[in-house]
Motif scaffolding. Structure first.
Motif, PDB file in Angstrom:
ATOM      1  N   UNK A   1      46.977 -13.642  30.907  1.00  0.00           N
ATOM      2  CA  UNK A   1      46.859 -12.908  29.648  1.00  0.00           C
ATOM      3  C   UNK A   1      47.494 -13.690  28.505  1.00  0.00           C
ATOM      4  N   UNK A   2      46.795 -13.743  27.385  1.00  0.00           N
ATOM      5  CA  UNK A   2      47.277 -14.483  26.229  1.00  0.00           C
ATOM      6  C   UNK A   2      46.805 -15.911  26.161  1.00  0.00           C
ATOM      7  N   UNK A   3      46.294 -16.463  27.260  1.00  0.00           N
ATOM      8  CA  UNK A   3      45.803 -17.838  27.271  1.00  0.00           C
ATOM      9  C   UNK A   3      44.523 -17.973  26.444  1.00  0.00           C
ATOM     10  N   UNK A   4      44.239 -19.230  26.078  1.00  0.00           N
ATOM     11  CA  UNK A   4      42.984 -19.561  25.418  1.00  0.00           C
ATOM     12  C   UNK A   4      41.942 -19.994  26.445  1.00  0.00           C
ATOM     13  N   UNK A   5      40.707 -19.506  26.272  1.00  0.00           N
ATOM     14  CA  UNK A   5      39.570 -19.920  27.097  1.00  0.00           C
ATOM     15  C   UNK A   5      38.447 -20.360  26.163  1.00  0.00           C
ATOM     16  N   UNK A   6      37.550 -21.217  26.663  1.00  0.00           N
ATOM     17  CA  UNK A   6      36.555 -21.867  25.810  1.00  0.00           C
ATOM     18  C   UNK A   6      35.190 -21.874  26.478  1.00  0.00           C
ATOM     19  N   UNK A   7      34.158 -21.635  25.661  1.00  0.00           N
ATOM     20  CA  UNK A   7      32.765 -21.803  26.082  1.00  0.00           C
ATOM     21  C   UNK A   7      32.021 -22.400  24.902  1.00  0.00           C
ATOM     22  N   UNK A   8      31.556 -23.656  25.042  1.00  0.00           N
ATOM     23  CA  UNK A   8      30.846 -24.262  23.902  1.00  0.00           C
ATOM     24  C   UNK A   8      29.339 -24.346  24.111  1.00  0.00           C
ATOM     25  N   UNK A   9      28.824 -23.638  25.112  1.00  0.00           N
ATOM     26  CA  UNK A   9      27.401 -23.282  25.207  1.00  0.00           C
ATOM     27  C   UNK A   9      27.358 -21.755  25.302  1.00  0.00           C
ATOM     28  N   UNK A  10      27.865 -21.070  24.306  1.00  0.00           N
ATOM     29  CA  UNK A  10      28.288 -19.678  24.465  1.00  0.00           C
ATOM     30  C   UNK A  10      27.152 -18.680  24.605  1.00  0.00           C
ATOM     31  N   UNK A  11      25.975 -18.960  24.052  1.00  0.00           N
ATOM     32  CA  UNK A  11      24.850 -18.046  24.217  1.00  0.00           C
ATOM     33  C   UNK A  11      25.158 -16.645  23.726  1.00  0.00           C
ATOM     34  N   UNK A  12      25.123 -15.683  24.628  1.00  0.00           N
ATOM     35  CA  UNK A  12      25.355 -14.279  24.260  1.00  0.00           C
ATOM     36  C   UNK A  12      26.842 -13.929  24.166  1.00  0.00           C
ATOM     37  N   UNK A  13      27.739 -14.896  24.484  1.00  0.00           N
ATOM     38  CA  UNK A  13      29.175 -14.633  24.348  1.00  0.00           C
ATOM     39  C   UNK A  13      29.808 -13.921  25.517  1.00  0.00           C
ATOM     40  N   UNK A  14      29.272 -14.125  26.720  1.00  0.00           N
ATOM     41  CA  UNK A  14      29.822 -13.428  27.886  1.00  0.00           C
ATOM     42  C   UNK A  14      31.267 -13.818  28.157  1.00  0.00           C
ATOM     43  N   UNK A  15      31.624 -15.098  27.955  1.00  0.00           N
ATOM     44  CA  UNK A  15      33.023 -15.475  28.147  1.00  0.00           C
ATOM     45  C   UNK A  15      33.913 -14.707  27.183  1.00  0.00           C
TER      46      UNK A  15
END
Length: 290
Positions: free
Chosen positions: A238-252
């Motif tokens: 909790x509180x960490x940063x996560x990344x998705x740079x092919x994010x599409x619909x934003x599920x991450x």
């Protein structure tokens, strides 16, 4: 909330960014992300135009990248390019972005790379070279039972997620934080165990996003939030940063909101940004192209 001028602030809030991911990744600080999930476009248009055999062998020796580093790595890449021109283009597209993903991972971070069966074996060669073979953690099989039924072969009902850590000796993984799943044969375990559920293995049976379900955003390649949430829970805190740079619909991003993580989602598609603004706008600042 929309903006064109905000920048990434490790102490700030989540972001949705419109634009070419490679252009934006260079502005993000090294080691910023505990977990990266990528679902790049599948290279489904590959055509095997020139099939060639090769006697190239893995060199003998020690080291965690034997057979893929240096000249051997380039030989593998050139062999694949000779085999398939279209794949060579895909390699050139994906390689610099995976290099950036490695840079952006925290020292204890984890990459989840979601791939089609057509590319997974090729891309694993790339990841072995960039991360080191000892940093390969898992091959996750996402299995589902939906869609057409071929009568000319076994119907394809799975996708693959390759999991690599940045440091094979020191990475974060919390199995107890992951949502449990039902036992397939609950009568073979105690009532207490059946009620609690079991920890997932590397084969994940999970339905696709229902075409009529509440989760559906209308984005064509949307992935189930339950699938990505499991990765976020296991490989970040909790509180960490996560990344998705092919994010599409934003599920991450949706999974991060549910689990109290902060996120950066990047996509070049205006349609994807519109979907994410509706889905995540209350939880993130949206940065559109100037």
């Amino acid at each position: 909330m929309s903006s064109r001028s905000a920048v990434f602030d490790p102490s700030g809030g989540s972001l949705v960014i419109e634009g070419d991911n490679l252009e934006h990744l260079g502005s993000l600080p090294d080691g910023s992300f505990a977990m990266i999930y990528l679902d790049p476009p599948f290279n489904t248009g590959r055509a095997q135009r020139r099939v060639r055999t090769t006697n190239e062998r893995r060199p003998e020796g020690d080291g965690n990248r034997v057979g893929f580093a240096g000249r051997s790595y380039h030989t593998v890449r050139e062999t694949l390019a000779q085999y398939d021109d279209t794949f060579a283009d895909y390699w050139e597209f994906l390689h610099p972005r995976i290099v950036e993903a490695h840079r952006l991972l925290h020292r204890t971070g984890t990459l989840y790379l979601h791939l089609d069966y057509r590319e997974v074996h090729y891309v694993k060669v790339m990841l072995d070279a960039l991360f080191g073979r000892d940093c390969f953690l898992n091959e996750i099989i996402w299995a589902y039972d939906y869609g057409g039924r071929s009568r000319r072969r076994w119907p394809t009902k799975h996708e693959t997620i390759l999991v690599y850590v940045k440091d094979a000796r020191d990475y974060h993984f919390d199995a107890e934080a992951v949502d449990r799943e039902p036992y397939m044969a609950p009568g073979l375990v105690t009532a207490e165990k059946a009620a609690r559920g079991k920890l997932p293995t590397d084969v994940w049976w999970h339905t696709i996003v229902s075409p009529t379900g509440r989760e559906r955003t209308g984005y064509p390649t949307q992935k189930p939030v339950g699938l990505v949430r499991r990765m976020v829970q296991a490989s970040s805190r909790p509180g960490d940063w996560v990344l998705d740079f092919f994010a599409g619909s934003g599920t991450l991003g949706a999974a991060a909101v549910e689990t109290d993580r902060r996120f950066v989602c990047i996509d070049s598609s205006a349609q994807a940004i519109e979907v994410m603004e509706r889905r995540l706008g209350a939880h993130a600042q949206v940065l559109r192209r100037p």
